[in-house]
Design an enzyme around this catalytic site. Sequence first.
Site, PDB file in Angstrom:
ATOM      1  N   LYS A  35       0.842  -1.197   0.000  1.00  0.00           N
ATOM      2  CA  LYS A  35       0.000   0.000   0.000  1.00  0.00           C
ATOM      3  C   LYS A  35       0.879   1.250   0.000  1.00  0.00           C
ATOM      4  O   LYS A  35       2.089   1.176   0.241  1.00  0.00           O
ATOM      5  CB  LYS A  35      -0.912  -0.023   1.231  1.00  0.00           C
ATOM      6  CG  LYS A  35      -0.156   0.079   2.549  1.00  0.00           C
ATOM      7  CD  LYS A  35      -1.027  -0.289   3.731  1.00  0.00           C
ATOM      8  CE  LYS A  35      -0.265  -0.137   5.036  1.00  0.00           C
ATOM      9  NZ  LYS A  35      -0.940  -0.780   6.164  1.00  0.00           N
ATOM     10  N   ARG A 130      -9.971  -0.059  15.747  1.00  0.00           N
ATOM     11  CA  ARG A 130      -9.872   0.785  14.558  1.00  0.00           C
ATOM     12  C   ARG A 130     -10.829   0.183  13.533  1.00  0.00           C
ATOM     13  O   ARG A 130     -11.986   0.530  13.521  1.00  0.00           O
ATOM     14  CB  ARG A 130      -8.412   0.836  14.077  1.00  0.00           C
ATOM     15  CG  ARG A 130      -8.160   1.909  13.046  1.00  0.00           C
ATOM     16  CD  ARG A 130      -6.713   1.975  12.607  1.00  0.00           C
ATOM     17  NE  ARG A 130      -6.261   0.728  11.994  1.00  0.00           N
ATOM     18  CZ  ARG A 130      -5.071   0.552  11.434  1.00  0.00           C
ATOM     19  NH1 ARG A 130      -4.185   1.545  11.434  1.00  0.00           N
ATOM     20  NH2 ARG A 130      -4.734  -0.595  10.891  1.00  0.00           N
ATOM     21  N   TYR A 254      17.150  29.623   8.751  1.00  0.00           N
ATOM     22  CA  TYR A 254      15.954  30.368   9.173  1.00  0.00           C
ATOM     23  C   TYR A 254      15.883  30.451  10.702  1.00  0.00           C
ATOM     24  O   TYR A 254      16.115  29.467  11.401  1.00  0.00           O
ATOM     25  CB  TYR A 254      14.689  29.683   8.683  1.00  0.00           C
ATOM     26  CG  TYR A 254      14.389  29.934   7.226  1.00  0.00           C
ATOM     27  CD1 TYR A 254      14.163  31.227   6.751  1.00  0.00           C
ATOM     28  CD2 TYR A 254      14.316  28.870   6.334  1.00  0.00           C
ATOM     29  CE1 TYR A 254      13.886  31.453   5.405  1.00  0.00           C
ATOM     30  CE2 TYR A 254      14.028  29.083   4.994  1.00  0.00           C
ATOM     31  CZ  TYR A 254      13.816  30.386   4.538  1.00  0.00           C
ATOM     32  OH  TYR A 254      13.539  30.608   3.222  1.00  0.00           O
ATOM     33  N   MET A 302      12.930  24.370   2.551  1.00  0.00           N
ATOM     34  CA  MET A 302      12.172  23.603   1.551  1.00  0.00           C
ATOM     35  C   MET A 302      13.101  22.827   0.622  1.00  0.00           C
ATOM     36  O   MET A 302      12.847  21.670   0.283  1.00  0.00           O
ATOM     37  CB  MET A 302      11.283  24.549   0.738  1.00  0.00           C
ATOM     38  CG  MET A 302      10.347  23.814  -0.207  1.00  0.00           C
ATOM     39  SD  MET A 302       9.419  24.920  -1.264  1.00  0.00           S
ATOM     40  CE  MET A 302       8.327  25.703  -0.082  1.00  0.00           C
TER      41      MET A 302
HETATM   42  C1  LIG Z   1      -0.148  -1.830   6.777  1.00  0.00           C
HETATM   43  C2  LIG Z   1      -0.717  -3.090   7.264  1.00  0.00           C
HETATM   44  C3  LIG Z   1       0.092  -4.212   7.498  1.00  0.00           C
HETATM   45  C4  LIG Z   1       1.598  -4.159   7.418  1.00  0.00           C
HETATM   46  O1  LIG Z   1       2.115  -3.599   8.614  1.00  0.00           O
HETATM   47  P1  LIG Z   1       3.679  -3.454   8.875  1.00  0.00           P
HETATM   48  O2  LIG Z   1       3.771  -2.926  10.239  1.00  0.00           O
HETATM   49  O3  LIG Z   1       4.174  -2.485   7.858  1.00  0.00           O
HETATM   50  O4  LIG Z   1       4.276  -4.799   8.692  1.00  0.00           O
HETATM   51  C5  LIG Z   1      -0.523  -5.393   7.831  1.00  0.00           C
HETATM   52  N1  LIG Z   1      -1.874  -5.469   7.971  1.00  0.00           N
HETATM   53  C6  LIG Z   1      -2.670  -4.405   7.785  1.00  0.00           C
HETATM   54  C7  LIG Z   1      -4.138  -4.540   7.986  1.00  0.00           C
HETATM   55  C8  LIG Z   1      -2.127  -3.185   7.448  1.00  0.00           C
HETATM   56  O5  LIG Z   1      -2.928  -2.126   7.277  1.00  0.00           O
END
Ligand SMILES: *Cc1c(COP(=O)(O)O)cnc(C)c1O
Length: 367
Positions: A35, A130, A254, A302
């Site tokens: 992702k 969550r 800065y 930046m």
């Molecule tokens: C992002 C995610 C993972 C991977 O987690 P890591 O800590 O990067 O290994 C696994 N399961 C779900 C549901 C996630 O959203």
Amino acid sequence: MSRDTRALIDLAALRHNLEVARRSAPGSRIMAVVKANAYGHGLLPAARALAAADGFAVSSLAEAVPLREAGFIHPILLLQGLYEASELATVERCRLELVVHSLWQVEILERARTERPLIVWLKVDSGMHRLGLAPEVVPDAYRRLQNAAAVGEIRFMTHLANADDRNSDYTRDQLQQFERACAGLAGARSIANSAGLLGWQGSHSEWVRPGIMLYGVSPFLDSVSARHDLRPVMTLTSRLIAINQCRRGDRVGYGGAFVCPEDMRVGIATIGYGDGYPRHAGTGTPVLVRGQPSQILGRVSMDMLCVDLRGVPDAAVHDPVTLWGRGLPVEKVAAHCDTIPYELLCKVTARVRFDYEDGDGQSTRSL
Ligand SMILES: *Cc1c(COP(=O)(O)O)cnc(C)c1O
């Protein structure tokens, strides 16, 4: 020389880290999490390097469709499932698997008509609060999905909230909650993220879902990647474009946030928050200048930041500056700027040139 700010992506390291995941969970299948543009590394090149995985997990259709269209035949799981019913056509066309985390998604599937039955992953909230169904509604949701014409196989998953802390009892509680919630119900299970995979054998089950470890980063609060034989995949580098001979008392950058305690040379590297380097990295954040340990001085701009050349007497204009990666774990940088490596890797911007290196360091190509 053009502005030489780049992320070198080591594809051989990705493959190596996938092997580490295999070794660490030999009885499990691996869903490689790609992702967020493969945690900022580039979705398609990363997925090609991870092609030996048993499946891929992404957040949404926008990430899944390019993967399928690039020709990957792996299972691809949508970690947030459907956002609305209209996505079902694409889910079917691309043969995607769905997480089902809420009853409203169960309702969509009950009404859906598909050519082929879908594989769905019933997500259980085992304590993170969550995404996921509360344990007490799981058996009923399972039965409803069983009766839904659009649903073929039902599997179970949950997500761990504290697995990065190996001293926490919370993970044990979550494992118990999860097992209790789906006791007696048939279907493969998936629990472990990277921290579960490397730190909690009891979380392995049929499928593991590593993300961050594949990119060569330790998932634990208290260790860096080398301890787990992981190799950093992204090395973020830039170059010095100016060197200033400063006097004691001179203010740098800065706000004059750094005041020279002595006469010293200050290098200017061409990378800043416009490239995704965190602005709140302050004086003391580690960098390498021509491979030598050094630190940032004052505020990040930046397009630029200032580095301490006191420890690098032979530093010259055009010398390379490493912000993280080989020789400087991103975990260490993250610890200095009050964030986690995930965020730093994801935030590198499109202005940075991405080069992909395979194996021997010879074949570099730009994307
Ligand atoms: C992002 C995610 C993972 C991977 O987690 P890591 O800590 O990067 O290994 C696994 N399961 C779900 C549901 C996630 O959203």
